[in-house]
Design an enzyme around this catalytic site. Structure first.
Site, PDB file in Angstrom:
ATOM      1  CE  LYS A 182      -3.964   1.675   2.725  1.00  0.00           C
ATOM      2  NZ  LYS A 182      -4.810   1.372   3.915  1.00  0.00           N
ATOM      3  CB  SER A 222      -8.397   0.024   5.655  1.00  0.00           C
ATOM      4  OG  SER A 222      -9.198   1.171   5.629  1.00  0.00           O
ATOM      5  CB  SER A 244      -8.225   2.700   2.734  1.00  0.00           C
ATOM      6  OG  SER A 244      -7.337   2.224   3.749  1.00  0.00           O
TER       7      SER A 244
END
Lengths: 65, 468
Positions: free
Chosen positions: B81, B180, B156
């Site tokens: 990420k 997330s 996310s």
């Protein structure tokens, strides 16, 4: 615990230095209202000798089945 | 075991490289080939660093040829990420504001994986500043679900979920503040570990009170390997807890015979899509067959936890972003700016009450689950919605849509508990559905043990989406 009204939100965002329009204040009131309602039973009931770090004490306690 | 290196699990490929059955270059090329094939469909990568990755792979192969291994993940290519600082690299945090931000430090979690020998494939897409559960991103476009590209990935950690599912990377770091890691694991059909607050250092990873660092991977075993490498104290993050760590890999080999797994009597079983409900029942059946005892548990009011979580998240997000909200409001996506504004209207007293209540709320939860080893619950009430139907932007009801989607994940963040999302089945239309195993503070080993046993008995985690 009362959820803030759009008018109150308008004043709060002014104080925060990020003023919003009446429409945005109304939208914010709708967005955060459920959080205030959900937390209402807890708000104003916590004992005096309770600090946020009590979370770490509970977390560190050895708990087994 | 697959002969296509990109289809191996993390533990399998690490062993294959160590035993010289595959070179790091072969493995890295295999991943890059899949990235080239899938990226136009998924938009999962923020940056693809082909030349650097191959050079690092060659260096790893040369070192191994001389008998030098850097560690348990020597020569394994990974992508994470795009919020984990890596010195000298652009780290966008999924935002326009940090489009050109070059980190000067490396996050502790990432450094520990590098120290174990991993090499970098690039960086993965994410929701802007990790503030959104669907996978939409105004600046870089939505990430698409590999199982159905018109569907969301969840967020996310959207790129992490999509890239692991499509076998573009063997694992990926995500982060979980309100769901997330678990949401993309659920929507994309991969395994995701939300760790206990304090288990892994958050240094260099945009930390707020409820944030946790954790992996998305193909199996519970892979998550165990990564957790063991990343967990523990860190001088750069005083909230990271010191002390001996369990042998997470050993835990995954243990039977679940005799364990007690709790099923909530309310909240997590309310208003489920019928297919999610069926898959929850099927998962319980498998766990029973593997020897676990299933019991009902009555949990404290989880809606209060969700509400408290929203109060904390909203205020902290507004406080962290206030300077840019003043100076650069036009550089936020409309939905993110709208949600950041929510925090301006929550009084400091309400925020602090929510923080003060965490201890009693955790104690009450732990008392309620005292008789069980873990709790099982759906990650979300539905499988992945379409990108179009969940693109609520900054409409007045956007917050309500987001809260509904994340209602099963946020209570766990508020309590700081660990949870493991495991692929648990598929809908009739072929969309993955995940369940979350929720444990006691710092008892990730128990979740990995149950997750691994479930994965030995099922193959949902081993299914691979095919390009349309």
């Amino acid at each position: 615990m009362t959820k803030p009204s759009p008018k109150e939100i308008k004043a709060m965002t002014d104080v925060a230095g990020l003023p919003v329009s009446a429409d945005v204040a109304a939208r914010i009131a709708g967005s955060i209202g459920p959080a205030f309602e959900g937390f209402a039973a807890v708000a104003g009931t916590l004992p005096f000798d309770l600090e946020p770090a009590s979370f770490l004490v509970v977390q560190a306690a050895k708990v087994s089945k | 075991m697959s002969t296509e290196p990109a289809l191996l699990s993390l533990t399998e490929v690490a062993r294959a490289i160590a035993q010289k059955r595959f070179s790091s270059r072969e493995v890295t090329l295999a991943c890059l080939n899949r990235v080239a094939q899938w990226q136009p469909r998924l938009n999962a990568f923020m940056a693809i660093e082909t030349d650097e990755a191959l050079a690092a792979a060659d260096a790893a192969d040369a070192a191994l040829a001389k008998g030098n291994s850097n560690g348990a993940l020597h020569g394994v290519p990974l992508a994470h990420k795009d919020m984990y600082y890596e010195a000298g690299k652009i780290v966008t945090c999924g935002s326009h504001i940090r489009r050109d931000f070059v980190a000067t430090t490396t996050s502790t979690a990432l450094q520990r994986l590098k120290d174990a020998g991993t090499i970098r494939l690039g960086s993965l897409q994410m929701a802007e500043f990790a503030y959104g559960p669907t996978g939409h991103n105004t600046h870089y476009g939505p990430v698409h679900n590999p199982w159905a590209v018109d569907r969301v990935t969840g967020g996310s950690s959207s790129g992490s979920g999509a890239a692991v599912a499509a076998r573009l990377t063997f694992a990926a770091l995500g982060s979980d503040t309100g769901g997330s890691i678990r949401m993309p694991a659920h929507f994309c059909g991969v395994t995701g570990l939300k760790t206990t607050v304090g288990r892994i250092s958050r240094a260099g990873a945009m930390p707020q009170s409820l944030d946790t660092v954790g992996p998305l991977a193909r199996t519970a075993l892979d998550c165990a390997l990564l957790l063991g490498l990343m967990a523990g104290a860190d001088a750069d993050d005083p909230t990271a807890v010191a002390g001996p760590l369990p042998d997470y890999m050993a835990a995954t080999r243990e039977s679940i015979k005799g364990l007690k797994i709790g099923v909530p009597t309310a909240f997590y079983v309310d208003d489920l899509d019928p297919e999610v409900e069926r898959i929850l029942d099927d998962t319980i059946t498998v766990l029973k067959r593997e020897g676990a005892e299933i019991v009902q548990v009555e949990l404290p009011d989880q809606r209060q936890l969700t509400a408290a979580c929203q109060l904390v998240l909203a205020v902290e997000a507004a406080a962290f972003h206030k300077r840019w909200m003043i100076e650069r409001p036009q550089d936020y996506g409309p939905q993110v700016l709208m949600r950041l504004q929510n925090g301006l209207a929550i009084p400091g007293v309400s925020y602090l009450e929510a923080m003060r209540w965490r201890g009693p709320a955790l104690a009450a939860y732990l008392a309620a689950v005292a008789g069980v080893d873990a709790v099982i619950a759906p990650v979300a009430p539905v499988a992945a919605p379409t990108i179009a139907e969940s693109d609520v932007g900054n409409s007045p009801d956007a917050e309500a849509v987001i809260q509904r989607l994340t209602r099963f994940t946020r209570p766990i963040n508020y309590l700081g508990l660990p949870a493991l999302a495991i692929p648990s089945g598929f809908t009739k239309s072929g969309l993955p559905v995940g369940m979350q195993l929720i444990g006691r503070s710092f008892d990730e080993a128990m979740l990995l043990r149950i997750g691994a046993a479930f994965q030995r008995a099922t193959d949902f985690h081993a299914r691979v989406p095919k390009p349309a």
